[in-house]
Structures are given as C-alpha cells and as structure tokens.
Write an enzyme that holds these catalytic residues in place. Structure first.
Site, short mmCIF file in Angstrom:
data_model
loop_
_atom_site.label_atom_id
_atom_site.label_comp_id
_atom_site.label_asym_id
_atom_site.label_seq_id
_atom_site.Cartn_x
_atom_site.Cartn_y
_atom_site.Cartn_z
N LYS A 11 0.86 -1.19 0.00
CA LYS A 11 0.00 0.00 0.00
C LYS A 11 0.89 1.23 0.00
CE LYS A 11 0.82 1.23 4.50
NZ LYS A 11 1.55 2.46 4.92
N PRO A 94 9.84 -4.82 1.41
CA PRO A 94 10.87 -4.60 2.43
C PRO A 94 10.27 -4.41 3.81
CG PRO A 94 10.49 -2.59 1.19
CD PRO A 94 9.70 -3.67 0.51
N GLY A 96 10.12 -2.48 7.30
CA GLY A 96 10.40 -1.10 7.68
C GLY A 96 10.34 -0.15 6.51
N GLY A 98 7.31 1.08 5.13
CA GLY A 98 6.13 1.92 5.12
C GLY A 98 5.13 1.56 4.04
N ILE A 99 5.31 0.39 3.42
CA ILE A 99 4.35 -0.03 2.39
C ILE A 99 3.50 -1.23 2.84
CG2 ILE A 99 5.57 0.98 0.43
CD1 ILE A 99 6.80 -1.67 -0.20
N GLY A 100 3.56 -1.51 4.14
CA GLY A 100 2.58 -2.41 4.74
C GLY A 100 2.88 -3.89 4.66
N GLY A 102 4.25 -6.31 6.64
CA GLY A 102 3.80 -7.17 7.74
C GLY A 102 2.30 -7.14 7.94
N SER A 104 0.02 -6.40 5.69
CA SER A 104 -0.62 -7.05 4.54
C SER A 104 -0.52 -8.57 4.67
CB SER A 104 0.03 -6.58 3.24
OG SER A 104 -0.67 -7.06 2.12
N ASP A 136 -2.88 -0.82 10.65
CA ASP A 136 -3.03 -0.87 9.20
C ASP A 136 -3.72 -2.15 8.71
OD1 ASP A 136 -1.79 1.54 8.99
OD2 ASP A 136 0.05 0.80 8.06
#
Length: 281
Positions: A11, A94, A96, A98-100, A102, A104, A136
């Site tokens: 995300k 990756p 850490g 910021g694209i979610g 864990g 997701s 999230d």
C-alpha cells in the site's frame, strides 16, 4: 480446499496528517491508503492437527512474533477452529518500508485461513481481529482504497486516480515507533475532509522527521524529485512518485542508480488480494 496461494499487496499512504496524541499514547491521524499491484505471496496448506508452522521464517524475526503466525493463532483462538496450517511466504516487500508488508501478510493470513478452514467469519469480524494485530491491518482486510481516521481504524472507501507509481526502497529499516515518538514530530495538523484530500491532496507529517534521521531516505527524495513530485509513504523508508503510464515510470526507473533499488507498480483501488479471492468464489 486444502491448499491456497494468495497475494499480500503493498500500500501507499498518499498523505498522512497527525492531529494529536491520545491519552493511550496512540496518535489521531488522517491518511489516504491506496494499494499497489505488487506484493508478497503466501501459500497455506491445511493441517488437521492444529499446528501452525511458518515454513519460510524471516531472518532475525522470531517465528512466534511474526505477524503471520500471530494472525493464524488469533484466528484459531477466536473461532475455536481445531485445524492448522503450513504457511510459505515469498517475501518481496521490504521490512520497515512503510508499504505495509507485515500488516498485509497478516490480513492475507486472516482472509486466507478463513477461506481454507471454511470459517466464514465475514469481513467485519476479520477486520476487528486485524486491528488487534496493527492499525493498518483492517484496510488490507477490507481491500478497498480508503480515507482512514482515528488510529487508522475508521475507514471511508474512496476512489482516487489509479496512476502508475515508481517506488524507491532506500536500504534502511525505519522504526515506526521511533518516528511517532520523535519530539520534533508535528502533532497538531487541523482535521480535513475526504473531499478536500481528493481535490487538493495533502502532505506526510512524518516526512521531515524521517528525512532528518535517515539520510538515505532524504537522498532518495532529492533524486526522485528531479523527475516527479516525490513523497514518503507512511513512516518510510520507501518513497514514491506518480506517473500517467508504465512507460513513463519505467523511463525514470532506468535512469536511477543501481545502488537504489525500486519497482514500478500500478495503483489500484481494489486490492489484488480481493480480486484473487473474488475469482475463486
């Protein structure tokens, strides 16, 4: 059904305003989520003995603390289900970043095992369980682009434009807890409406803090800003820019140094996880 393979999409936070800190230590925020057609992949194989086994553990992460395992055990406990699962993860997002990644993975686990174990708890209940795992997670459970408020749990579905994105991945793992506890973080942004966000956009209140503390992120923003308006997603460290088509995004990606990894992906208001689940119905 005894085996199921599903995506866990990335995300982007297209904006992130922090309105204040709550008595419980969490932050009141407003953010706009959109999904990417790019992500991890999980395969679930049903077990009849109740065991939950992650066959592909992540280096440096205790399997019992992994959000995938925690989500599976939470679903087992809350439903009383006696089935188990072997879970395989292909990790592309990756940690850490910021694209979610864990969050997701956790949401895909809840939705996947709900289907594999034939629980049929429903999206509302699964989103409630997801919130216990992270702020999230519910947006991934629901699978629709959303304007989020509160700690991220109050969701209003939205339909922003769906451009192509170039996402750069500086080689740092940014700690969300570190950024949200930073004394210099702005915590007094005025509340705005969904309409104004969709018409005029917004900023990321975390970006100045991350740029100051992580020079790799600052350098990636400077580099991408030469081609397009670059922004931080979430608490970082990934940064992104929007393009009208894949060719334009690919063209810029080809000009960036090999030392700065990245990927090009289509923005989507319906997550590829939910499109996959719908195709299986």
């Amino acid at each position: 059904m005894t085996r199921l393979t599903l995506p866990a999409p990335a995300k982007l936070n297209l904006m992130l305003h922090i309105l204040g800190r709550r008595p419980d230590g969490y932050h009141e925020l407003q953010t706009l989520f959109q999904f990417l057609d790019h992500g991890d992949e999980l395969t679930f194989s049903r077990r009849d003995d109740g065991e939950i086994r992650l066959l592909t553990p992540l280096p440096g992460v205790d399997p019992e603390r992994n959000l995938i395992v925690r989500a599976a055990r939470l679903l087992q406990h809350s439903s009383g289900c006696r089935l188990g699962a072997d879970i395989e993860l292909i990790k592309r997002l990756p940690m850490g970043g910021g694209i979610g990644g864990g969050s997701s993975d956790a949401a895909t686990t809840l939705l996947g095992l709900d289907r594999l174990w034939d629980l049929r708890l429903g999206e509302e209940r699964l989103a409630e369980l997801g919130l216990a795992l992270g702020a999230d997670v519910p947006v991934f459970v629901r699978g629709r682009a959303a304007f989020a408020e509160g700690v991220g749990e109050r969701l209003t579905p939205v339909e922003p434009a769906e451009p192509w994105y170039l996402v750069l991945v500086p080689q740092v793992a940014v700690s969300t807890a570190e950024i949200f506890s930073a004394p210099e973080l702005t915590r007094d942004s005025p509340a705005i409406t969904v309409r104004s966000v969709l018409e005029r956009g917004g900023r990321n209140d975390c970006q100045p803090v991350v740029e100051k503390r992580y020079p790799e992120v600052r350098n990636a923003l400077i580099l991408l800003n030469k081609f397009v308006s670059a922004r931080l997603t979430g608490t970082g460290g990934c940064v992104f820019g929007a393009f009208p088509d894949q060719a334009e995004a690919d063209k810029v990606a080809a000009q960036l140094p090999e030392s700065l990894p990245g990927f090009v992906a289509k923005g989507s208001n319906i997550s590829m996880l939910h499109r996959k689940l719908q195709s299986l119905s």
